[in-house]
Write a protein that holds these residues in place. Structure first.
Motif, PDB file in Angstrom:
ATOM      1  N   TYR A  88     -19.297  -1.765 -24.458  1.00  0.00           N
ATOM      2  CA  TYR A  88     -19.545  -3.200 -24.314  1.00  0.00           C
ATOM      3  C   TYR A  88     -20.969  -3.485 -23.852  1.00  0.00           C
ATOM      4  O   TYR A  88     -21.560  -2.696 -23.118  1.00  0.00           O
ATOM      5  N   THR A  89     -21.482  -4.625 -24.270  1.00  0.00           N
ATOM      6  CA  THR A  89     -22.807  -5.058 -23.841  1.00  0.00           C
ATOM      7  C   THR A  89     -22.758  -5.500 -22.380  1.00  0.00           C
ATOM      8  O   THR A  89     -21.687  -5.733 -21.816  1.00  0.00           O
ATOM      9  N   ASP A  90     -23.926  -5.634 -21.775  1.00  0.00           N
ATOM     10  CA  ASP A  90     -24.004  -6.069 -20.374  1.00  0.00           C
ATOM     11  C   ASP A  90     -23.538  -7.507 -20.180  1.00  0.00           C
ATOM     12  O   ASP A  90     -23.167  -7.889 -19.069  1.00  0.00           O
ATOM     13  N   ASP A  91     -23.572  -8.296 -21.235  1.00  0.00           N
ATOM     14  CA  ASP A  91     -23.130  -9.699 -21.137  1.00  0.00           C
ATOM     15  C   ASP A  91     -21.782  -9.910 -21.853  1.00  0.00           C
ATOM     16  O   ASP A  91     -21.454 -11.014 -22.274  1.00  0.00           O
ATOM     17  N   ALA A  92     -21.000  -8.844 -21.947  1.00  0.00           N
ATOM     18  CA  ALA A  92     -19.739  -8.885 -22.689  1.00  0.00           C
ATOM     19  C   ALA A  92     -18.687  -9.745 -22.006  1.00  0.00           C
ATOM     20  O   ALA A  92     -18.759 -10.024 -20.806  1.00  0.00           O
ATOM     21  N   HIS A 147     -10.124 -10.037 -32.019  1.00  0.00           N
ATOM     22  CA  HIS A 147     -11.273 -10.699 -32.640  1.00  0.00           C
ATOM     23  C   HIS A 147     -12.500 -10.309 -31.841  1.00  0.00           C
ATOM     24  O   HIS A 147     -12.524 -10.473 -30.620  1.00  0.00           O
ATOM     25  N   TYR A 148     -13.479  -9.775 -32.548  1.00  0.00           N
ATOM     26  CA  TYR A 148     -14.657  -9.215 -31.902  1.00  0.00           C
ATOM     27  C   TYR A 148     -15.926  -9.914 -32.365  1.00  0.00           C
ATOM     28  O   TYR A 148     -16.012 -10.364 -33.511  1.00  0.00           O
ATOM     29  N   ARG A 149     -16.900  -9.934 -31.473  1.00  0.00           N
ATOM     30  CA  ARG A 149     -18.296 -10.172 -31.830  1.00  0.00           C
ATOM     31  C   ARG A 149     -19.006  -8.874 -31.485  1.00  0.00           C
ATOM     32  O   ARG A 149     -18.934  -8.396 -30.355  1.00  0.00           O
ATOM     33  N   ILE A 150     -19.650  -8.290 -32.474  1.00  0.00           N
ATOM     34  CA  ILE A 150     -20.277  -6.976 -32.338  1.00  0.00           C
ATOM     35  C   ILE A 150     -21.748  -7.106 -32.677  1.00  0.00           C
ATOM     36  O   ILE A 150     -22.127  -7.828 -33.611  1.00  0.00           O
ATOM     37  N   CYS A 151     -22.576  -6.411 -31.898  1.00  0.00           N
ATOM     38  CA  CYS A 151     -24.015  -6.399 -32.164  1.00  0.00           C
ATOM     39  C   CYS A 151     -24.503  -4.954 -32.124  1.00  0.00           C
ATOM     40  O   CYS A 151     -23.736  -4.035 -31.869  1.00  0.00           O
ATOM     41  N   ARG A 152     -25.767  -4.793 -32.388  1.00  0.00           N
ATOM     42  CA  ARG A 152     -26.360  -3.459 -32.337  1.00  0.00           C
ATOM     43  C   ARG A 152     -27.353  -3.432 -31.178  1.00  0.00           C
ATOM     44  O   ARG A 152     -28.193  -4.296 -31.058  1.00  0.00           O
ATOM     45  N   GLU A 153     -27.202  -2.405 -30.315  1.00  0.00           N
ATOM     46  CA  GLU A 153     -28.134  -2.182 -29.205  1.00  0.00           C
ATOM     47  C   GLU A 153     -28.615  -0.744 -29.261  1.00  0.00           C
ATOM     48  O   GLU A 153     -27.798   0.167 -29.237  1.00  0.00           O
ATOM     49  N   LYS A 195     -22.218  -2.263 -30.332  1.00  0.00           N
ATOM     50  CA  LYS A 195     -21.644  -2.608 -29.033  1.00  0.00           C
ATOM     51  C   LYS A 195     -20.801  -3.864 -29.197  1.00  0.00           C
ATOM     52  O   LYS A 195     -21.099  -4.738 -30.016  1.00  0.00           O
ATOM     53  N   ILE A 196     -19.769  -3.951 -28.380  1.00  0.00           N
ATOM     54  CA  ILE A 196     -18.887  -5.109 -28.408  1.00  0.00           C
ATOM     55  C   ILE A 196     -19.411  -6.139 -27.427  1.00  0.00           C
ATOM     56  O   ILE A 196     -19.604  -5.848 -26.247  1.00  0.00           O
ATOM     57  N   LYS A 197     -19.644  -7.335 -27.945  1.00  0.00           N
ATOM     58  CA  LYS A 197     -20.147  -8.432 -27.120  1.00  0.00           C
ATOM     59  C   LYS A 197     -19.003  -9.320 -26.628  1.00  0.00           C
ATOM     60  O   LYS A 197     -19.074  -9.890 -25.546  1.00  0.00           O
TER      61      LYS A 197
END
Length: 164
Positions: A33-37, A130-136, A141-143
């Motif tokens: 997970y992202t830091d702001d997940a 339901h996910y929002r996923i980004c690339r880090e 990573k899961i946002k």
């Protein structure tokens, strides 16, 4: 679909998440997970567009609360999960719903069943994630994760003391 996100890589992330949860590798799970997940489990009687700041959710965690949840679940004093439940997370029907190239995110849904066994009872948690996923740093990573349960309620033995 953007070449920035491909289904196989997204599926691998979701399958890895399921494995980590089933193996009770909660610290490693948190690293997905992202830091702001954020992690949400809305009540089963809420409409799909319900917001956590306006309605009662079973779980409405930001990253800090996710970390606290992991710490709590890893302690022997977490009576609801000590000894811990045995779980099996099944993920299927992974769909890419939307790619937001401007935000660098992809919206993904998946059908899920999580079986929880504890104290001689097995409870199925059926629904969709339901996910929002980004690339880090090159990794997905899961946002945001929203677990929508397709249940009338959490009964007879059900509780959300596990991570869905």
């Amino acid at each position: 679909m953007s070449s920035e996100f491909n289904r196989a890589e997204i599926e691998d992330l979701l399958y890895l998440e399921a494995d980590l949860l089933d193996d009770w590798n909660l610290k490693e799970w948190l690293n997905l997970y992202t830091d702001d997940a954020s992690y949400y489990v809305p009540s089963t009687d809420l409409p799909k567009d319900a917001k956590a700041d306006e309605s009662l959710f079973y779980i409405a965690d930001d990253r800090l609360r996710m970390e606290e949840r992991v710490i709590r679940l890893m302690k022997k004093t977490a009576h609801s999960e000590y000894p811990r439940s045995k779980t099996r997370h099944l993920v299927s029907n992974v769909r890419i719903r939307n790619v937001d190239s401007d935000a660098g995110e992809v919206e993904v849904s998946a059908a899920v069943v999580t079986y929880r066994t504890k104290g001689g009872h097995t409870d199925p948690y059926i629904g969709s994630n339901h996910y929002r996923i980004c690339r880090e740093g090159g990794a997905l990573k899961i946002k945001e994760k929203i677990c929508r349960l397709d249940l009338d309620g959490l009964r007879p033995h059900g509780r959300v003391s596990i991570i869905l």
